[in-house]
Enzyme design. Structure first.
Site, mmCIF file in Angstrom:
data_model
loop_
_atom_site.group_PDB
_atom_site.id
_atom_site.type_symbol
_atom_site.label_atom_id
_atom_site.label_comp_id
_atom_site.label_asym_id
_atom_site.label_seq_id
_atom_site.Cartn_x
_atom_site.Cartn_y
_atom_site.Cartn_z
ATOM 1 C CB THR A 93 33.916 40.261 36.770
ATOM 2 O OG1 THR A 93 34.048 41.544 37.360
ATOM 3 C CG2 THR A 93 32.671 39.589 37.294
ATOM 4 C CB THR A 126 47.317 37.401 47.936
ATOM 5 O OG1 THR A 126 46.765 38.685 48.145
ATOM 6 C CG2 THR A 126 47.118 36.568 49.177
ATOM 7 C CB CYS A 168 23.008 44.171 35.629
ATOM 8 S SG CYS A 168 21.654 45.235 36.060
ATOM 9 C CG ASP A 226 48.599 44.844 46.055
ATOM 10 O OD1 ASP A 226 48.421 44.504 47.221
ATOM 11 O OD2 ASP A 226 47.660 45.026 45.243
ATOM 12 C CB SER A 227 47.239 42.729 41.012
ATOM 13 O OG SER A 227 45.991 42.762 41.635
ATOM 14 C CB SER A 228 46.283 47.823 43.731
ATOM 15 O OG SER A 228 45.690 46.880 44.558
ATOM 16 C CB THR A 247 42.519 38.143 43.404
ATOM 17 O OG1 THR A 247 42.576 38.883 44.623
ATOM 18 C CG2 THR A 247 43.006 36.724 43.633
ATOM 19 C CG ASP A 248 42.914 43.460 44.776
ATOM 20 O OD1 ASP A 248 42.047 42.659 45.179
ATOM 21 O OD2 ASP A 248 43.659 44.090 45.553
#
Ligand code: ASP
Length: 340
Positions: free
Chosen positions: A162, A14, A274, A59-61, A91-92
C-alpha cells in the site's frame, strides 16, 4: 550462456515525467531516451531488455480497468518470450495495479515487478535509477515468481503493498506480510515468504467494468445517504470500518441496508481503516451483526487488494455466493485466512 530477457512496460508515472507549465506530466518518446542515459542498463551484467510504451502515457491517477487489461494482455501475449517483466507505473495507484495483475495473471510463474519513482529521472537525486536497475535484476533472476512491487530497496508482494508516503523514497509498506526481499549489498530473498512455484500454462482473466464502491465510515456517518447506491447500483462494496471491523451507531442504520444490498446480489467486504492487523467479525457485537447481515470478512486484505479481488471474482462470472465465499479464501497470498 544465453542472457535472460526482460520486457519493460512503461505506463507513465513520475519516473518518466517532465516538467510542464501545469506540473509534471509524462511525454511520449522521452522515456526511451532517458533509459539510454542510465549506464547500468547497458552493462554486460544486465539482462537483455525491450521496452514497450503504453499510449497514451498516464499519470497513474488516470489508470482504469482498460489499462489493467492492456498491461495484463501484453504480459500474457509475450509470456513465453521473456524471463520476467517490469511494469513502470506511477506510485499513486501502483498498489491497485499490482493487486489487479496478481489476480488477472492466473498461474503466473515468472516475476512481474512493478516499480516507479518519487523523483523523475530528469531531476537530480531521482530514485528511479535504482528502482529500475534492481527491478530488472529481480525480474531476470526469477526467484520471486509472482506480481511484486520493488521500491526503495524492498521487494513486496504486490497485493499486500500500500502506498504509505506521498513524498518519502520508501513510499510503500506491506503491513500484514513480510517483505519478499531486501536489496542491500546483495538482493536477499525471504524464501519462506515467496509463493510456491506453479505449473501449467498462464491464463489471463480480463476484468469487466464491475460497479464497485469503497465507503469509509467515520463518526456521525449518515448511512441512509449511501442507501440507494449500496442497494441498487453496486455489485461490490469495500467498507473500511474501525479497528477489527466495527461500525458506528451499533449498526442500527447500516444493518438493514446491508441486508437489502445482499438481497440485491451486492457483496459487501469489511476491511479495516487500520493498515496493520486483521478484521475479526464477531469479536464485538457490532461486527457479528455485520456477518449475520451478509457481510464478508475482509480479514487482513488491503483496500487495494479487496477492490481488485472483487473485480476479479465478478469478472470470472461468479454469482454472489461464490464471490462472497472466495473473498475470504487466500487465492494469491493476498490475505491470511481465518483460523477456524
Ligand atoms: N502522480 C504520479 C503517478 O502516480 C505520482 C508518481 O508516479 O509517483 O503517476
Amino acid at each position: 550462456m544465453n542472457k535472460k530477457r526482460v520486457l519493460i512496460i512503461y505506463t507513465g508515472g513520475t519516473i518518466g515525467m517532465l516538467p510542464t507549465p501545469n506540473g509534471y506530466a509524462p511525454q511520449s518518446g522521452y522515456f526511451r531516451a532517458a533509459l539510454g542515459r542510465i549506464d547500468e542498463l547497458h552493462s554486460d551484467r544486465m539482462p537483455e531488455w525491450d521496452l514497450i510504451e503504453l499510449s497514451p502515457l498516464l499519470d497513474s491517477s488516470n489508470i482504469t480497468v482498460r489499462e489493467w487489461n492492456e498491461i495484463a494482455g501484453l504480459v500474457a501475449a509475450r509470456y513465453d518470450a521473456y524471463d520476467g517483466f517490469v511494469i513502470l507505473h506511477g506510485t499513486d495507484t501502483m498498489a491497485y495495479t499490482a493487486s489487479a495483475l496478481s489476480f488477472m495473471l492466473e498461474n503466473l510463474n515468472k516475476p512481474v515487478v512493478l516499480t516507479g519513482a518519487q523523483i523523475p529521472l530528469c531531476e537530480l537525486r531521482s530514485d528511479g535509477r535504482d528502482n529500475i536497475v534492481t527491478s530488472l535484476l529481480i525480474a531476470a533472476e526469477g526467484a520471486a515468481r509472482e506480481v511484486c512491487l520493488y521500491f526503495g530497496g524492498t521487494l513486496l508482494r504486490g497485493n499486500r503493498a500500500t502506498k504509505y508516503s506521498a513524498d518519502g523514497l520508501i513510499a510503500f509498506v506491506s503491513p500484514n506480510y513480510p517483505a519478499l526481499a531486501e536489496a542491500g549489498i546483495t538482493i536477499r530473498y525471504r524464501e519462506s515468504a515467496l509463493l510456491p512455484e506453479r505449473s501449467g500454462p498462464l491464463r489471463l482473466q480480463p476484468f469487466d467494468n464491475v460497479p464497485i464502491g469503497v465507503i469509509k465510515v467515520f463518526p456521525g456517518i449518515q448511512f441512509e445517504l449511501f442507501e440507494s447506491i449500496m442497494t441498487e447500483k453496486l455489485r461490490g462494496i469495500v467498507i473500511e470500518t474501525f479497528g477489527a471491523g466495527n461500525i458506528p451507531g451499533d449498526g442500527t442504520a447500516l444493518l438493514p441496508i446491508i441486508r437489502r444490498a445482499a438481497e440485491h446480489g451486492t457483496v459487501l467486504t469489511v476491511c479495516s481503516q487500520c493498515p496493520q492487523g486483521t478484521v475479526s467479525l464477531g469479536a464485538y457485537e457490532t461486527s457479528s451483526a455485520l456477518k449475520r447481515a451478509g457481510a464478508v470478512n475482509g480479514l487482513d486484505l488491503t483496500t487495494e487488494a479487496a477492490v481488485a479481488k472483487l473485480y476479479y471474482l465478478f469478472s470470472r462470472g461468479g454469482n454472489k455466493e461464490e464471490v462472497a465465499a472466495m473473498m475470504e479464501k487466500n487465492l494469491r497470498g493476498e490475505l491470511t485466512e481465518a483460523q477456524i
